[in-house]
Design a protein around this motif. Structure first.
Motif, PDB file in Angstrom:
ATOM      1  N   GLY A  56       0.808  -1.220   0.000  1.00 38.49           N
ATOM      2  CA  GLY A  56       0.000   0.000   0.000  1.00 38.49           C
ATOM      3  C   GLY A  56       0.835   1.261   0.000  1.00 38.49           C
ATOM      4  N   LEU A  57       2.080   1.172  -0.514  1.00 44.05           N
ATOM      5  CA  LEU A  57       2.953   2.334  -0.688  1.00 44.05           C
ATOM      6  C   LEU A  57       3.314   2.983   0.650  1.00 44.05           C
ATOM      7  N   GLY A  58       3.791   2.169   1.585  1.00 48.22           N
ATOM      8  CA  GLY A  58       4.227   2.685   2.870  1.00 48.22           C
ATOM      9  C   GLY A  58       5.728   2.940   2.896  1.00 48.22           C
ATOM     10  N   ASP A  59       6.165   3.862   3.746  1.00 50.41           N
ATOM     11  CA  ASP A  59       7.596   4.137   3.853  1.00 50.41           C
ATOM     12  C   ASP A  59       8.243   3.142   4.816  1.00 50.41           C
ATOM     13  N   ASN A  60       9.494   3.379   5.170  1.00 51.04           N
ATOM     14  CA  ASN A  60      10.211   2.436   6.022  1.00 51.04           C
ATOM     15  C   ASN A  60       9.572   2.296   7.400  1.00 51.04           C
ATOM     16  N   ALA A  61       9.070   3.401   7.949  1.00 49.03           N
ATOM     17  CA  ALA A  61       8.432   3.339   9.267  1.00 49.03           C
ATOM     18  C   ALA A  61       7.192   2.454   9.230  1.00 49.03           C
ATOM     19  N   VAL A  62       6.467   2.480   8.116  1.00 48.10           N
ATOM     20  CA  VAL A  62       5.287   1.624   7.966  1.00 48.10           C
ATOM     21  C   VAL A  62       5.715   0.157   7.875  1.00 48.10           C
ATOM     22  N   LYS A  63       6.742  -0.128   7.098  1.00 47.15           N
ATOM     23  CA  LYS A  63       7.191  -1.512   6.927  1.00 47.15           C
ATOM     24  C   LYS A  63       7.762  -2.087   8.222  1.00 47.15           C
ATOM     25  N   GLU A  64       8.408  -1.238   9.013  1.00 47.89           N
ATOM     26  CA  GLU A  64       8.946  -1.693  10.292  1.00 47.89           C
ATOM     27  C   GLU A  64       7.852  -1.999  11.308  1.00 47.89           C
ATOM     28  N   SER A  65       6.632  -1.642  10.971  1.00 48.90           N
ATOM     29  CA  SER A  65       5.503  -1.947  11.847  1.00 48.90           C
ATOM     30  C   SER A  65       5.392  -3.448  12.106  1.00 48.90           C
ATOM     31  N   ARG A  66       5.845  -4.279  11.165  1.00 49.43           N
ATOM     32  CA  ARG A  66       5.771  -5.734  11.326  1.00 49.43           C
ATOM     33  C   ARG A  66       6.438  -6.187  12.618  1.00 49.43           C
ATOM     34  N   GLU A  67       7.617  -5.664  12.895  1.00 54.36           N
ATOM     35  CA  GLU A  67       8.353  -6.098  14.082  1.00 54.36           C
ATOM     36  C   GLU A  67       7.720  -5.568  15.361  1.00 54.36           C
ATOM     37  N   ARG A  68       7.237  -4.344  15.319  1.00 55.79           N
ATOM     38  CA  ARG A  68       6.593  -3.786  16.515  1.00 55.79           C
ATOM     39  C   ARG A  68       5.312  -4.539  16.843  1.00 55.79           C
ATOM     40  N   VAL A  69       4.513  -4.832  15.815  1.00 55.76           N
ATOM     41  CA  VAL A  69       3.248  -5.537  16.029  1.00 55.76           C
ATOM     42  C   VAL A  69       3.497  -6.959  16.523  1.00 55.76           C
ATOM     43  N   ARG A  70       4.430  -7.658  15.900  1.00 55.13           N
ATOM     44  CA  ARG A  70       4.723  -9.041  16.307  1.00 55.13           C
ATOM     45  C   ARG A  70       5.151  -9.092  17.773  1.00 55.13           C
ATOM     46  N   SER A  71       6.042  -8.191  18.159  1.00 52.80           N
ATOM     47  CA  SER A  71       6.529  -8.195  19.541  1.00 52.80           C
ATOM     48  C   SER A  71       5.420  -7.813  20.523  1.00 52.80           C
ATOM     49  N   ALA A  72       4.604  -6.824  20.172  1.00 50.95           N
ATOM     50  CA  ALA A  72       3.541  -6.394  21.076  1.00 50.95           C
ATOM     51  C   ALA A  72       2.516  -7.504  21.297  1.00 50.95           C
ATOM     52  N   ILE A  73       2.200  -8.254  20.249  1.00 58.55           N
ATOM     53  CA  ILE A  73       1.249  -9.364  20.384  1.00 58.55           C
ATOM     54  C   ILE A  73       1.811 -10.443  21.302  1.00 58.55           C
ATOM     55  N   LYS A  74       3.037 -10.836  21.073  1.00 59.87           N
ATOM     56  CA  LYS A  74       3.629 -11.914  21.861  1.00 59.87           C
ATOM     57  C   LYS A  74       3.884 -11.494  23.304  1.00 59.87           C
ATOM     58  N   ASN A  75       4.309 -10.242  23.520  1.00 57.56           N
ATOM     59  CA  ASN A  75       4.607  -9.783  24.877  1.00 57.56           C
ATOM     60  C   ASN A  75       3.362  -9.564  25.723  1.00 57.56           C
ATOM     61  N   ASN A  76       2.188  -9.550  25.076  1.00 54.74           N
ATOM     62  CA  ASN A  76       0.939  -9.417  25.821  1.00 54.74           C
ATOM     63  C   ASN A  76       0.122 -10.719  25.798  1.00 54.74           C
ATOM     64  N   ASN A  77       0.776 -11.799  25.373  1.00 60.83           N
ATOM     65  CA  ASN A  77       0.184 -13.141  25.418  1.00 60.83           C
ATOM     66  C   ASN A  77      -1.081 -13.282  24.573  1.00 60.83           C
ATOM     67  N   TYR A  78      -1.130 -12.544  23.459  1.00 60.69           N
ATOM     68  CA  TYR A  78      -2.214 -12.745  22.505  1.00 60.69           C
ATOM     69  C   TYR A  78      -1.770 -13.784  21.475  1.00 60.69           C
ATOM     70  N   SER A  79      -2.739 -14.277  20.731  1.00 62.55           N
ATOM     71  CA  SER A  79      -2.460 -15.334  19.760  1.00 62.55           C
ATOM     72  C   SER A  79      -1.853 -14.743  18.489  1.00 62.55           C
ATOM     73  N   TYR A  80      -0.619 -15.171  18.163  1.00 60.71           N
ATOM     74  CA  TYR A  80       0.019 -14.730  16.932  1.00 60.71           C
ATOM     75  C   TYR A  80       0.018 -15.893  15.946  1.00 60.71           C
ATOM     76  N   PRO A  81      -0.620 -15.724  14.776  1.00 58.68           N
ATOM     77  CA  PRO A  81      -0.782 -16.842  13.842  1.00 58.68           C
ATOM     78  C   PRO A  81       0.522 -17.222  13.154  1.00 58.68           C
ATOM     79  N   SER A  82       0.767 -18.514  13.093  1.00 55.46           N
ATOM     80  CA  SER A  82       1.919 -19.018  12.320  1.00 55.46           C
ATOM     81  C   SER A  82       1.458 -19.255  10.891  1.00 55.46           C
ATOM     82  N   SER A  83       1.052 -18.181  10.238  1.00 53.89           N
ATOM     83  CA  SER A  83       0.476 -18.249   8.890  1.00 53.89           C
ATOM     84  C   SER A  83       0.996 -17.065   8.082  1.00 53.89           C
ATOM     85  N   ARG A  84       0.466 -16.963   6.888  1.00 52.65           N
ATOM     86  CA  ARG A  84       0.851 -15.841   6.028  1.00 52.65           C
ATOM     87  C   ARG A  84      -0.066 -14.652   6.336  1.00 52.65           C
ATOM     88  N   ILE A  85       0.515 -13.529   6.691  1.00 52.51           N
ATOM     89  CA  ILE A  85      -0.251 -12.314   7.024  1.00 52.51           C
ATOM     90  C   ILE A  85       0.031 -11.270   5.946  1.00 52.51           C
TER      91      ILE A  85
END
Length: 504
Positions: free
Chosen positions: A35-64
């Motif tokens: 969707g034409l995002g800059d580097n800060a948008v693309k780096e969102s993947r790592e922030r979101v993944r860590s926030a989900i796991k650090n709060n004990n929510y379900s992170y899918p082992s699938s294609r997102i």
């Protein structure tokens, strides 16, 4: 499994709706953001993944796959972290289906806390325009956004607050706007001894928001006078306050938990400022000093010492009251309805025409110094006034205190009220911004005043722009006198402020 949530981007100072589409499907684990995002948008993947796991929510082992629509507009910043995370949680049934009347924006930390963003007020205005009723923002941005009536703004500090609210486990109350206006102490004109002509010119400039240039020898008080302008500036209207706050919010210059900007801006960049810093630009096309001074004052001390290209870049914004910052991938328009205040010496040594110090400059040096300011730029200045050196008697006298800023402000406000009544139902905000099509209607003159203008136009070789500016300044002088017509004395005073080539 597909989720669609609402968020926002900001182009210039205006927000636009972004649909955050999240798809979780089978296949090898992957996380793609399109969707034409800059580097800060693309780096969102790592922030979101860590926030989900650090709060004990379900992170899918699938294609997102996350799509930020519309895909043809470049998006920047970390504002999409929260909606991306919620989209994944919705796809994994960790939260119920989210209403399309909800919208989200915020930057995630790795432990799920939500950091502030830029442009929250623009996002809130966009949310209202698009029928959004519930807007979830970082806590430090909630106050500025809650000034918009008709939507519920929620101050969020941690992602668990949103999850608990969506699951019905906890309650969130809409944020209530509170004013952050503080009693700001301004420098007072009472401290300025003498300089009655310059004070009068600044009063006229403040009443009509006219551009003004102060010229005089070193130590005569040019900067001292200019820095006291905020004390006699008319208060911001609500619309002006909202527009000014949008600029400061977008530029990231609002303090945490700030509300509306309630004081007219006063910007004073150093003369070494670059063209991009003055007019806007850079890699992310940020607003420059001329836009940060919108609805206020841009003070350029030592005017001839500014880079020539930077000063010339001001010509179009001064005429159009807006700046267009164009880059290869984006074009932003920022408002720049400013009052330009310049201060300069009459020559390189500074003492041309001074009664106490002889000028040591040659004619060629004086000519080169004045040529640093182009004719087209100076033609856009409404008022030009000489600030002479102060005499000993004025400095040492016991009764030398001048008129207070509070008394001057009363007259300025009266003049502004006359203008507001005159411009009711139009987009005109001050006498300085009267368009040529309305000059004849709004600047009505007596026959004697018209004769003065005719003689001045022919004898001084004035341009059409100068003709309009004299009429606008005369209109402001008449407003200060509470006169419906521009009289002869009003016109005579306005004409003297156009004499750029005054001989000393």
């Amino acid at each position: 499994m597909l989720s669609k949530l609402h968020s926002f981007g900001v182009s210039g100072i205006d927000g636009y709706l972004v649909t955050v589409e999240t798809h979780v499907s089978g296949g090898l684990p992957a996380f793609d953001i399109v969707g034409l995002g800059d580097n800060a948008v693309k780096e969102s993947r790592e922030r979101v993944r860590s926030a989900i796991k650090n709060n004990n929510y379900s992170y899918p082992s699938s294609r997102i796959t996350v799509n930020l629509a519309p895909a043809d507009i470049r998006k920047s910043g970390a504002v999409f972290d929260v909606p991306i995370m919620l989209g994944i949680l919705e796809c994994t049934n960790s939260v119920p289906e989210i209403s399309d009347r909800f919208a989200f924006a915020g930057e995630l930390s790795l432990d799920g806390y939500i950091r502030g963003i830029n442009g929250a007020l623009s996002m809130a205005l966009c949310a209202k325009e698009n029928g959004i009723t519930h807007l979830f923002l970082p806590a430090e941005n909630a106050n500025e956004a809650s000034v918009v009536k008709g939507i519920n703004v929620y101050a969020i500090e941690h992602i668990s607050q949103i999850v608990g609210f969506l699951k019905g486990c906890s309650e969130l109350l809409p944020h209530t706007y509170f004013s952050t206006k503080s009693e700001e102490t301004f420098l007072d004109f009472m401290d300025v001894k003498g300089q009655e002509e310059a004070k009068r010119a600044l009063e006229i400039a403040a009443s009509g928001l006219h551009n003004i240039c102060l010229s005089g020898p070193p130590g005569s008080g040019k900067s001292m006078l200019a820095k006291r302008l905020p004390s006699i500036m008319p208060p911001l209207t609500l619309d002006e306050a909202i527009e000014t706050t949008k600029i400061y919010s977008m530029a990231g210059l609002l303090d945490k938990n700030s509300g509306l900007v309630t004081q007219r801006p006063f910007r004073s960049p150093h003369h070494s400022v670059s063209t991009a810093a003055l007019t806007g630009g850079g890699q992310s096309a940020k607003p420059g000093e001329i836009s940060l001074a919108h609805n206020g004052v841009l003070f350029l001390d030592e005017l001839p010492e500014f880079h020539r290209d930077a000063l010339e870049a001001l010509r179009a914004p001064l005429e159009d009251n807006k700046v267009v910052v164009a880059r290869a991938s984006q074009t932003h328009t920022y408002p720049s309805n400013i009052m330009l205040v310049g201060a300069m010496n009459p020559c390189p040594c500074g003492y041309l025409g001074d009664d106490f110090h002889p000028c040591t400059c040659s004619a060629n040096q004086i000519e080169r110094y004045k040529s640093k300011l182009s004719g087209p730029l100076m033609d856009r200045i409404d008022i030009y006034v000489n600030v002479a050196g102060v005499k000993y008697e004025e400095l040492a006298g016991d009764d030398c205190l001048g008129e207070s800023s509070a008394d001057i402000l009363k007259r300025v406000i009266i003049a502004r009220r006359m203008q507001q009544k005159r411009f009711e139902g139009t987009n005109i905000t001050s006498n300085a911004t009267i368009p040529p099509s309305h000059i004849k209607e709004m600047c009505r003159t007596t026959k004697a005043a018209q004769n003065v203008l005719e003689k001045a136009f022919k004898s001084m070789g004035l341009s059409a722009r100068s003709y309009d500016k004299i009429l606008k300044v005369a209109r402001t002088i008449a407003d200060l006198e509470q006169s419906a017509m521009i009289e002869e004395l009003h016109m005579l005073e306005a004409v003297q402020y156009r004499n750029f080539d005054r001989k000393y």
